[in-house]
Design a protein around this motif. Sequence first.
Motif, short mmCIF file in Angstrom:
data_model
loop_
_atom_site.label_atom_id
_atom_site.label_comp_id
_atom_site.label_asym_id
_atom_site.label_seq_id
_atom_site.Cartn_x
_atom_site.Cartn_y
_atom_site.Cartn_z
N GLU A 34 -3.50 -4.03 1.00
CA GLU A 34 -2.43 -4.59 0.17
C GLU A 34 -3.02 -5.07 -1.16
O GLU A 34 -4.07 -5.72 -1.19
CB GLU A 34 -1.75 -5.75 0.89
CG GLU A 34 -0.57 -6.33 0.11
CD GLU A 34 0.15 -7.43 0.87
OE1 GLU A 34 1.00 -8.11 0.27
OE2 GLU A 34 -0.13 -7.60 2.08
N ILE A 35 -2.35 -4.74 -2.23
CA ILE A 35 -2.78 -5.15 -3.56
C ILE A 35 -1.95 -6.33 -4.06
O ILE A 35 -2.48 -7.29 -4.61
CB ILE A 35 -2.67 -3.99 -4.57
CG1 ILE A 35 -3.57 -2.82 -4.14
CG2 ILE A 35 -3.04 -4.46 -5.98
CD1 ILE A 35 -3.40 -1.58 -4.99
N ARG A 36 -0.64 -6.29 -3.82
CA ARG A 36 0.27 -7.30 -4.35
C ARG A 36 1.61 -7.15 -3.63
O ARG A 36 1.86 -6.15 -2.96
CB ARG A 36 0.46 -7.11 -5.85
CG ARG A 36 0.97 -5.72 -6.22
CD ARG A 36 1.25 -5.55 -7.68
NE ARG A 36 1.66 -4.20 -8.00
CZ ARG A 36 2.90 -3.73 -7.85
NH1 ARG A 36 3.84 -4.51 -7.36
NH2 ARG A 36 3.19 -2.49 -8.17
N PRO A 37 2.52 -8.13 -3.78
CA PRO A 37 3.87 -7.98 -3.21
C PRO A 37 4.66 -6.90 -3.97
O PRO A 37 4.37 -6.60 -5.13
CB PRO A 37 4.49 -9.37 -3.45
CG PRO A 37 3.35 -10.28 -3.68
CD PRO A 37 2.29 -9.47 -4.35
N HIS A 38 5.67 -6.34 -3.28
CA HIS A 38 6.50 -5.30 -3.87
C HIS A 38 7.98 -5.67 -3.74
O HIS A 38 8.38 -6.31 -2.77
CB HIS A 38 6.27 -3.96 -3.18
CG HIS A 38 4.84 -3.52 -3.22
ND1 HIS A 38 4.26 -2.95 -4.32
CD2 HIS A 38 3.85 -3.63 -2.29
CE1 HIS A 38 2.99 -2.69 -4.07
NE2 HIS A 38 2.72 -3.10 -2.85
N GLY A 39 8.75 -5.23 -4.72
CA GLY A 39 10.17 -5.52 -4.68
C GLY A 39 11.01 -4.41 -4.08
O GLY A 39 12.09 -4.66 -3.54
N THR A 95 23.79 -5.13 4.17
CA THR A 95 23.28 -6.07 3.16
C THR A 95 22.08 -5.49 2.40
O THR A 95 20.98 -6.03 2.45
CB THR A 95 22.87 -7.39 3.83
OG1 THR A 95 21.88 -7.12 4.84
CG2 THR A 95 24.07 -8.09 4.44
N PRO A 96 22.29 -4.40 1.68
CA PRO A 96 21.19 -3.86 0.87
C PRO A 96 20.88 -4.80 -0.29
O PRO A 96 21.75 -5.61 -0.69
CB PRO A 96 21.75 -2.53 0.38
CG PRO A 96 23.23 -2.73 0.35
CD PRO A 96 23.53 -3.62 1.53
N PRO A 97 19.68 -4.74 -0.85
CA PRO A 97 19.30 -5.67 -1.93
C PRO A 97 19.84 -5.26 -3.30
O PRO A 97 19.13 -5.34 -4.30
CB PRO A 97 17.78 -5.62 -1.88
CG PRO A 97 17.49 -4.22 -1.43
CD PRO A 97 18.57 -3.89 -0.43
N PRO A 115 15.08 -8.29 -5.55
CA PRO A 115 13.79 -7.81 -5.03
C PRO A 115 13.50 -8.32 -3.63
O PRO A 115 13.88 -9.42 -3.25
CB PRO A 115 12.78 -8.35 -6.05
CG PRO A 115 13.57 -8.60 -7.29
CD PRO A 115 14.93 -9.03 -6.81
N GLY A 116 12.78 -7.49 -2.89
CA GLY A 116 12.34 -7.87 -1.54
C GLY A 116 13.20 -7.24 -0.47
O GLY A 116 14.42 -7.29 -0.54
N MET A 117 12.55 -6.61 0.51
CA MET A 117 13.27 -5.97 1.61
C MET A 117 12.56 -6.27 2.93
O MET A 117 11.34 -6.16 3.02
CB MET A 117 13.33 -4.46 1.41
CG MET A 117 14.17 -4.00 0.24
SD MET A 117 14.38 -2.19 0.27
CE MET A 117 12.68 -1.64 0.12
#
Length: 216
Positions: A34-39, A95-97, A115-117
């Motif tokens: 993992e490099i970073r969080p993803h949206g 409930t899609p983002p 962002p965020g799933m």
Amino acid sequence: MQPLLMQLRALFAEAEFPWALCGGYALEVFVGREIRPHGDIDLCLPETARADVIAYLLDRGWRIHEYRGMGKVRPVRSAADSEPGRNLMAACGETPPVRFFPSDEEGLLYHQFIPGMAELNFIDLLFSPADEDGMTVCGVSCPLEQIILLRAGLPVLAPEAALLYKAARADEETARLDHAAVYPLMNAEQKRWLQAGLARLYPDGHAWRGPIAQEE
């Protein structure tokens, strides 16, 4: 492999068109951490597969909208509704983002992405020009077998192509983190391709440009 990526692999298990995970997730698959969080999740697809992609997702209950610019999208109910060259978003579930709102233009909606799933219920579909010889990324052509790699049973966009996409936002923290983590692990051929692409797109210079000989 992260659960979202396992769900993605299962979703496209029966697809007969080429596709590849791109963006930050593709780079993480390449480096193996993992490099970073993803949206969200991005897919790169050849323009020639547009109709097949739309039909495939609609048949599986996904809802598709076409990006029209200025924060607006248009519902896509069949391939005939989609204009070549336009990117798409696909959503499913209750409930899609993403939220939609009426716009002042008939047939178009405003959208807001959250962002965020926690599960795979939203995908950005990014289409690139393609022909029998390969696919073109940011104006640079490349054979499919070079630009799409198979990692853990998952097709991913080659890191040099993924970084070339991100070069337009090189000043953003996410792009800087991705480049710092990925570039040192690329082989000489991949670095040469990226540097050639950067030189073509940014002849006046770019933060990521540099002589390959010093990197090998």
